[in-house]
Design a protein around this motif. Sequence first.
Motif, PDB file in Angstrom:
ATOM      1  N   MET A   1       0.933  -1.377  -6.045  1.00  0.00           N
ATOM      2  CA  MET A   1       0.054  -0.304  -5.602  1.00  0.00           C
ATOM      3  C   MET A   1       0.846   0.994  -5.589  1.00  0.00           C
ATOM      4  N   ALA A   2       0.290   2.038  -6.159  1.00  0.00           N
ATOM      5  CA  ALA A   2       0.944   3.349  -6.116  1.00  0.00           C
ATOM      6  C   ALA A   2       0.853   3.904  -4.702  1.00  0.00           C
ATOM      7  N   GLY A   3       1.727   4.840  -4.407  1.00  0.00           N
ATOM      8  CA  GLY A   3       1.685   5.477  -3.097  1.00  0.00           C
ATOM      9  C   GLY A   3       0.391   6.248  -2.896  1.00  0.00           C
ATOM     10  N   LEU A   4       0.141   6.597  -1.672  1.00  0.00           N
ATOM     11  CA  LEU A   4      -1.070   7.324  -1.313  1.00  0.00           C
ATOM     12  C   LEU A   4      -0.788   8.822  -1.250  1.00  0.00           C
ATOM     13  N   TYR A   5      -1.803   9.598  -1.559  1.00  0.00           N
ATOM     14  CA  TYR A   5      -1.706  11.044  -1.413  1.00  0.00           C
ATOM     15  C   TYR A   5      -1.989  11.421   0.035  1.00  0.00           C
ATOM     16  N   PHE A   6      -1.580  12.627   0.396  1.00  0.00           N
ATOM     17  CA  PHE A   6      -1.710  13.109   1.766  1.00  0.00           C
ATOM     18  C   PHE A   6      -3.107  12.847   2.342  1.00  0.00           C
ATOM     19  N   GLU A   7      -4.141  13.183   1.581  1.00  0.00           N
ATOM     20  CA  GLU A   7      -5.517  13.059   2.084  1.00  0.00           C
ATOM     21  C   GLU A   7      -5.961  11.617   2.274  1.00  0.00           C
ATOM     22  N   GLN A   8      -5.246  10.681   1.706  1.00  0.00           N
ATOM     23  CA  GLN A   8      -5.631   9.277   1.802  1.00  0.00           C
ATOM     24  C   GLN A   8      -5.114   8.593   3.075  1.00  0.00           C
ATOM     25  N   PHE A   9      -4.266   9.278   3.815  1.00  0.00           N
ATOM     26  CA  PHE A   9      -3.752   8.723   5.064  1.00  0.00           C
ATOM     27  C   PHE A   9      -4.674   9.098   6.215  1.00  0.00           C
ATOM     28  N   GLU A  10      -4.742   8.237   7.216  1.00  0.00           N
ATOM     29  CA  GLU A  10      -5.493   8.495   8.441  1.00  0.00           C
ATOM     30  C   GLU A  10      -4.610   8.120   9.620  1.00  0.00           C
ATOM     31  N   VAL A  11      -4.617   8.959  10.653  1.00  0.00           N
ATOM     32  CA  VAL A  11      -3.867   8.631  11.867  1.00  0.00           C
ATOM     33  C   VAL A  11      -4.379   7.305  12.400  1.00  0.00           C
ATOM     34  N   GLY A  12      -3.464   6.430  12.735  1.00  0.00           N
ATOM     35  CA  GLY A  12      -3.802   5.111  13.261  1.00  0.00           C
ATOM     36  C   GLY A  12      -3.834   4.019  12.199  1.00  0.00           C
ATOM     37  N   ARG A  13      -3.830   4.406  10.921  1.00  0.00           N
ATOM     38  CA  ARG A  13      -3.848   3.386   9.865  1.00  0.00           C
ATOM     39  C   ARG A  13      -2.556   2.578   9.932  1.00  0.00           C
ATOM     40  N   LYS A  14      -2.708   1.274   9.827  1.00  0.00           N
ATOM     41  CA  LYS A  14      -1.560   0.372   9.906  1.00  0.00           C
ATOM     42  C   LYS A  14      -1.386  -0.357   8.582  1.00  0.00           C
ATOM     43  N   PHE A  15      -0.134  -0.550   8.229  1.00  0.00           N
ATOM     44  CA  PHE A  15       0.245  -1.300   7.037  1.00  0.00           C
ATOM     45  C   PHE A  15       1.132  -2.456   7.479  1.00  0.00           C
ATOM     46  N   VAL A  16       0.836  -3.639   7.012  1.00  0.00           N
ATOM     47  CA  VAL A  16       1.726  -4.787   7.176  1.00  0.00           C
ATOM     48  C   VAL A  16       2.246  -5.062   5.774  1.00  0.00           C
ATOM     49  N   HIS A  17       3.478  -4.668   5.535  1.00  0.00           N
ATOM     50  CA  HIS A  17       4.031  -4.704   4.183  1.00  0.00           C
ATOM     51  C   HIS A  17       4.345  -6.141   3.765  1.00  0.00           C
ATOM     52  N   GLU A  18       3.927  -6.464   2.561  1.00  0.00           N
ATOM     53  CA  GLU A  18       4.033  -7.833   2.055  1.00  0.00           C
ATOM     54  C   GLU A  18       5.467  -8.234   1.705  1.00  0.00           C
ATOM     55  N   ILE A  19       6.220  -7.322   1.138  1.00  0.00           N
ATOM     56  CA  ILE A  19       7.582  -7.668   0.694  1.00  0.00           C
ATOM     57  C   ILE A  19       8.501  -7.768   1.901  1.00  0.00           C
ATOM     58  N   ARG A  20       9.231  -8.875   1.953  1.00  0.00           N
ATOM     59  CA  ARG A  20      10.244  -9.108   2.997  1.00  0.00           C
ATOM     60  C   ARG A  20      11.591  -9.251   2.302  1.00  0.00           C
ATOM     61  N   ARG A  21      12.676  -9.216   3.082  1.00  0.00           N
ATOM     62  CA  ARG A  21      13.994  -9.342   2.473  1.00  0.00           C
ATOM     63  C   ARG A  21      14.946 -10.033   3.418  1.00  0.00           C
ATOM     64  N   THR A  22      15.597 -11.076   2.923  1.00  0.00           N
ATOM     65  CA  THR A  22      16.676 -11.722   3.677  1.00  0.00           C
ATOM     66  C   THR A  22      17.957 -10.966   3.364  1.00  0.00           C
ATOM     67  N   VAL A  23      18.645 -10.538   4.421  1.00  0.00           N
ATOM     68  CA  VAL A  23      19.866  -9.756   4.248  1.00  0.00           C
ATOM     69  C   VAL A  23      21.073 -10.691   4.163  1.00  0.00           C
ATOM     70  N   THR A  24      22.085 -10.245   3.438  1.00  0.00           N
ATOM     71  CA  THR A  24      23.255 -11.085   3.184  1.00  0.00           C
ATOM     72  C   THR A  24      24.537 -10.402   3.651  1.00  0.00           C
ATOM     73  N   ASP A  25      25.580 -11.202   3.749  1.00  0.00           N
ATOM     74  CA  ASP A  25      26.900 -10.671   4.074  1.00  0.00           C
ATOM     75  C   ASP A  25      27.338  -9.668   3.011  1.00  0.00           C
ATOM     76  N   MET A  26      27.025  -9.949   1.756  1.00  0.00           N
ATOM     77  CA  MET A  26      27.400  -9.032   0.681  1.00  0.00           C
ATOM     78  C   MET A  26      26.700  -7.686   0.836  1.00  0.00           C
ATOM     79  N   ASP A  27      25.420  -7.684   1.234  1.00  0.00           N
ATOM     80  CA  ASP A  27      24.725  -6.418   1.499  1.00  0.00           C
ATOM     81  C   ASP A  27      25.527  -5.590   2.501  1.00  0.00           C
ATOM     82  N   ASN A  28      25.957  -6.248   3.556  1.00  0.00           N
ATOM     83  CA  ASN A  28      26.659  -5.579   4.647  1.00  0.00           C
ATOM     84  C   ASN A  28      27.997  -5.017   4.188  1.00  0.00           C
ATOM     85  N   ILE A  29      28.765  -5.832   3.508  1.00  0.00           N
ATOM     86  CA  ILE A  29      30.092  -5.391   3.060  1.00  0.00           C
ATOM     87  C   ILE A  29      29.966  -4.293   2.012  1.00  0.00           C
ATOM     88  N   LEU A  30      29.065  -4.462   1.046  1.00  0.00           N
ATOM     89  CA  LEU A  30      28.895  -3.455   0.009  1.00  0.00           C
ATOM     90  C   LEU A  30      28.408  -2.135   0.596  1.00  0.00           C
TER      91      LEU A  30
END
Length: 150
Positions: free
Chosen positions: A1-30
């Motif tokens: 999904m492309a990002g939304l333009y300014f007029e497409q946002f509404e105060v109070g709108r909530k997003f539960v983002h689908e993509i999650r990420r497991t963080v690693t030791d390498m992420d931290n060190i890098l």
Amino acid sequence: MAGLYFEQFEVGRKFVHEIRRTVTDMDNILFSALTHNPAAIHIDHAYAATTEFGKPLMNSLFTLGLVIGLSVQDTTFGTTIANLGMSETSFPKPVFAGDTIRVETEVKALRASNSRPGQGIVTFEHMGLNQRDEIVVRTLRAALMMAQPG
């Protein structure tokens, strides 16, 4: 999904983002190396074992960046002009390698830009949660957004 333009946002709108990420030791060190952060709590397992946590903490700025990044696809991908700032940022729970981070976002405020016609400022509240649904980071982010073309 492309990002939304300014007029497409509404105060109070909530997003539960689908993509999650497991963080690693390498992420931290890098990330710590790339940002020249030599704090032993992030990069030294032997030292970290002597702390109350017993293992390295994920670099909090990595966590903050990840949480904002995980929100982009649903909110600002291709429609943001600039981040204007973050405020009220807190890290209520530690993050460790192996934690899986997910993000929820709420639109908190909207206003047309006074100095840039055809643009507006959206204030987002981003909350990063771990696999136990504990909040690990919360921040308010102001983003300068494009208005709809035409």
